[in-house]
Enzyme design. Structure first.
Site, short mmCIF file in Angstrom:
data_model
loop_
_atom_site.label_atom_id
_atom_site.label_comp_id
_atom_site.label_asym_id
_atom_site.label_seq_id
_atom_site.Cartn_x
_atom_site.Cartn_y
_atom_site.Cartn_z
N ASP A 1 8.34 3.44 5.03
CA ASP A 1 8.58 4.83 5.46
C ASP A 1 10.05 5.03 5.80
O ASP A 1 10.59 6.11 5.62
CB ASP A 1 7.70 5.13 6.68
CG ASP A 1 6.23 5.07 6.32
OD1 ASP A 1 5.81 5.85 5.45
OD2 ASP A 1 5.51 4.21 6.86
N GLY B 1 3.66 1.79 7.81
CA GLY B 1 2.39 2.14 8.44
C GLY B 1 1.97 3.56 8.19
O GLY B 1 0.91 4.00 8.63
N THR C 1 0.83 -1.21 0.00
CA THR C 1 0.00 0.00 0.00
C THR C 1 0.87 1.26 0.00
O THR C 1 1.94 1.25 0.60
CB THR C 1 -0.89 0.00 1.27
OG1 THR C 1 -1.77 -1.13 1.20
CG2 THR C 1 -1.71 1.28 1.38
N GLU D 1 -0.46 -5.48 5.69
CA GLU D 1 0.83 -5.57 4.99
C GLU D 1 1.69 -6.66 5.62
O GLU D 1 2.28 -7.48 4.93
CB GLU D 1 1.56 -4.22 5.06
CG GLU D 1 0.95 -3.16 4.18
CD GLU D 1 1.54 -1.79 4.40
OE1 GLU D 1 2.12 -1.54 5.46
OE2 GLU D 1 1.43 -0.95 3.48
N SER E 1 1.90 5.34 -2.01
CA SER E 1 2.07 6.05 -3.29
C SER E 1 3.11 5.37 -4.18
O SER E 1 2.97 5.38 -5.41
CB SER E 1 2.46 7.51 -3.03
OG SER E 1 3.69 7.57 -2.34
#
Ligand code: DER
Length: 225
Positions: free
Chosen positions: A84, A95, A28, A103, A30
């Site tokens: 991230d 997250g 998940t 995930e 961009s």
């Protein structure tokens, strides 16, 4: 190259890890959305996908890729997802997109975790990014106090619209924890995982990346862990 262009670069590079005729695990965010865009160009070559969020499921269906429930597969060859933060051992903080639980579930089905990220995600030590932790709402305050006891500052993630707590695909809440230096990701993940009320902690050390396709100004760097 802009960050968006770097995400496109690694999203396309991930196609090389998709096994023809199989079901691919899809994360998940961009960067993953760029991978899904690229997947559209080879969708006839795969059986389908297992998705880690309602958002990714929608995007996969929109390009005509069949989406299977995680319980319908025994295993996956690869799981493609962003991060991230990722460190030199392939440990990640994830997250940011509030999908960390599913995930981690889909990643656990896969033989290889292929992380796709722009170079801003590569860090020396995890913890600069506010650590996402999915929690059962009734346990939020006591878990916040546990993080405060270790020097962190935990806040409930609010949904953009109405200022109410964000509710995850699983109906739970997210704490974002600032001020932590996560020096031992494996031990940290195990410790926090056992606190009552923690659904998932956004440290992916037990489910670390096997490969990271890192988008840099000079092209895609392939890191293997
Ligand atoms: O929520 C997540 O774990 C996402 O994969 C996130 O870590 C990366 O999202 P991005 O590709 O939009 O930066």
């Amino acid at each position: 190259l802009s960050q968006d262009q770097l995400k496109t670069l690694v999203g396309q590079a991930a196609l090389q890890y998709v096994v023809p005729g199989e079901i691919v695990g899809v994360g998940t965010g961009s960067t993953v959305n760029k991978f899904i865009d690229a997947l559209a160009t080879i969708k006839g070559q795969i059986l389908g996908a297992v998705s880690s969020s309602l958002a990714s499921t929608e995007r996969l269906k929109a390009i005509g890729v069949p989406v299977f429930d995680a319980n319908e597969v025994q295993s996956l060859s690869v799981y493609i997802d962003g991060a991230d933060e990722i460190d030199a051992k392939g440990y990640m903080v994830k997250g940011g997109g509030a999908a960390l639980t599913r995930e981690k579930i889909v990643a656990a089905l896969a033989g290889q975790f292929i992380c796709i990220a722009d170079e801003s995600k590569l860090v020396d030590a995890l913890g600069a990014f506010p650590l996402p932790v999915e929690v059962i709402p009734m346990a939020a305050a006591q878990i916040q106090r546990r993080f405060e006891a270790m020097g962190g500052q935990a806040s409930i993630r609010l949904s953009g619209a109405d200022g109410q707590p964000l509710v995850t695909d699983n109906g739970q809440h997210i704490l974002d924890v600032r001020g932590l230096q996560i020096r031992e990701p494996l031990a940290f993940e195990s410790t926090v995982n056992q606190w009552p009320g923690v659904v998932t902690v956004g440290v992916f050390a037990h489910q670390k990346a096997s490969v990271c396709l890192l988008g840099t100004a000079s092209g895609v760097r392939t890191l293997k862990f």
